[in-house]
Design an enzyme around this catalytic site. Structure first.
Site, short mmCIF file in Angstrom:
data_model
loop_
_atom_site.label_atom_id
_atom_site.label_comp_id
_atom_site.label_asym_id
_atom_site.label_seq_id
_atom_site.Cartn_x
_atom_site.Cartn_y
_atom_site.Cartn_z
N HIS A 25 -58.99 51.39 -99.34
CA HIS A 25 -59.76 51.75 -100.54
C HIS A 25 -61.08 52.37 -100.09
O HIS A 25 -61.46 52.28 -98.92
CB HIS A 25 -60.02 50.51 -101.39
N ARG A 85 -63.17 75.94 -121.22
CA ARG A 85 -61.98 76.26 -120.45
C ARG A 85 -62.32 77.06 -119.20
O ARG A 85 -61.59 77.00 -118.21
CB ARG A 85 -60.98 77.04 -121.31
N ASP A 115 -54.16 51.01 -110.39
CA ASP A 115 -55.23 50.76 -109.42
C ASP A 115 -56.10 49.59 -109.90
O ASP A 115 -56.50 49.55 -111.07
CB ASP A 115 -56.09 52.04 -109.32
N ASP A 150 -61.15 58.73 -104.96
CA ASP A 150 -61.52 59.02 -106.35
C ASP A 150 -62.88 59.72 -106.41
O ASP A 150 -63.03 60.80 -106.97
CB ASP A 150 -61.54 57.71 -107.16
N ARG A 175 -64.48 63.34 -108.20
CA ARG A 175 -65.53 63.36 -109.24
C ARG A 175 -66.67 64.28 -108.81
O ARG A 175 -67.30 64.96 -109.64
CB ARG A 175 -66.07 61.96 -109.48
P1 13P Z 1 -63.74 56.03 -103.47
O1 13P Z 1 -64.79 55.53 -104.40
O2 13P Z 1 -64.21 56.04 -102.04
O3 13P Z 1 -63.17 57.34 -103.88
O4 13P Z 1 -62.52 54.96 -103.50
C1 13P Z 1 -61.54 55.02 -104.51
C2 13P Z 1 -60.67 53.81 -104.53
O5 13P Z 1 -60.64 53.00 -103.64
C3 13P Z 1 -59.80 53.64 -105.71
O6 13P Z 1 -59.09 52.44 -105.68
O1 G3H Z 2 -61.81 51.99 -107.28
C1 G3H Z 2 -61.93 52.38 -108.44
C2 G3H Z 2 -61.59 53.77 -108.80
O2 G3H Z 2 -62.53 54.66 -108.28
C3 G3H Z 2 -61.41 53.88 -110.29
O3 G3H Z 2 -62.62 53.92 -110.94
O4 G3H Z 2 -62.40 52.08 -112.64
O5 G3H Z 2 -64.11 53.93 -112.91
O6 G3H Z 2 -61.66 54.37 -113.23
P1 G3H Z 2 -62.71 53.55 -112.53
ZN ZN Z 3 -60.23 50.82 -104.81
#
Ligand code: 13P
Ligand code: G3H
Ligand code: ZN
Length: 317
Positions: free
Chosen positions: A210, A281, A81, A256, A260
């Protein structure tokens, strides 16, 4: 079973979108695989540069290999990603990934084409596909006019030229979404007119969305009730819109932040309710189950739920 991203896209295009989820640790992997088995859905695991640094490259890959053994029925692709050029090459050469994303969207158009073209050549030589990005995803709580907003969206004619010249296999498009927990204030929606216009220029070509988290208000409220301090007015993408986007060629939906939020809610609530507890755990197991439920919910919204056996049959031919 790890498959190519291209195969997943070919089977999904126009019918449903494949969920692409970032993972950083074991609990996320367990919930991700369990949820997709419960939903009977194919999926994409995303590894960011940050995840590679946080877990360590051997560890993040080992977590996925172990999950694969524990869930032998799973069908999924492994994707880098938001890669830079060097990380793309490292992933291509590793032999572990199905596809990479080269994110040169911050560069001028010609540079973006040139960088993407180089990555495509290296990736295609090894059988991987490449996602690139064109356009600017919105920043955090932007105070900009609708006209300005429109100029940041991916231009459909530019998208066609970009794909032809770079040879990329899928394109992350700016269609109104942004990354993170703070996307938009007030009513926000995807720019379906723009998605349709890009599809018209690139029929049959997979678009990637995204910033697709929904930032559910009840999740934010529960986090804040358990001691968090998130902006309660934060809004994300309405997941009831996923299927319409999929019918217009959005084939991969990146999520993502919502995962979280599930982690944060479970752990804040658990430790608030069990202040003397220190066996991590216990909340960890709650989180795996809650994340799996979240994945089932998203798979239903994406239309990928129930597609697993069809994908297995198609891949076996
Ligand atoms: P969000 O922050 O909306 O979950 O997007 C995740 C993303 O685009 C990862 O590439
Ligand atoms: O778009 C980014 C994703 O949410 C990944 O986030 O770079 O903090 O792992 P990160
Ligand atoms: Zn992204």
């Amino acid at each position: 079973m790890i498959v190519t991203t291209a195969e997943l896209f070919r089977l999904a295009y126009g019918k449903y979108a494949v969920g692409a989820y970032n993972i950083n640790n074991m609990e996320q992997a367990l919930g991700l695989f369990k949820g997709h088995m419960d939903a009977e859905a194919p999926f994409i695991i995303q590894i960011s540069k940050g995840a590679r640094k946080y877990a360590g490259i051997p560890m993040i890959e080992a977590i996925i290999r172990a999950a694969d053994q524990m869930f032998p029925q799973a069908i999924y692709a492994v994707h880098l990603d938001h890669g830079d050029e060097a990380t793309c090459y490292a992933c291509i050469d590793s032999g572990f990934y199905s596809s990479v994303m080269i994110d040169a969207s911050h560069e001028p158009f010609e540079q973006n084409v040139a960088i993407t073209r180089r990555v495509v050549e290296r990736a295609h030589a090894k059988g991987l596909s490449v996602e690139a990005e064109l356009g600017m995803l919105g920043g955090v709580e932007e105070d900009i006019s609708v006209d300005e907003k429109h100029t940041m969206l991916t231009d459909p004619l530019e998208a066609k030229t970009f794909v032809e010249r770079s040879g990329c296999d899928s394109l992350a498009v700016a269609i109104g979404t942004s990354h993170g927990a703070y996307k938009f204030k007030g009513q926000q929606s995807l720019h379906f007119d723009r998605i349709a216009a890009i599809q018209q220029q690139l029929p049959g070509y997979p678009m990637v969305m995204h910033g697709s988290s929904s930032v559910p208000q009840d999740e934010v409220a529960r986090i804040n009730a358990a001691g968090g301090a998130l902006d309660p007015s934060a809004r994300g993408v309405d997941d009831n819109e996923f299927k319409r986007a999929a019918s217009l060629g959005v084939t991969k939906v990146n999520i993502d932040t919502d995962g979280r939020l599930v982690w944060t809610r479970v752990h804040r609530e658990y430790f608030q309710q069990h202040p003397a507890e220190f066996d991590f755990r216990k909340p960890g197991a709650v989180y795996v189950d809650e994340y799996a439920k979240f994945i089932v919910h998203k798979s239903n919204k994406l239309g990928s739920a129930g597609q697993l056996e069809g994908v297995r049959t198609a891949l076996a031919k």
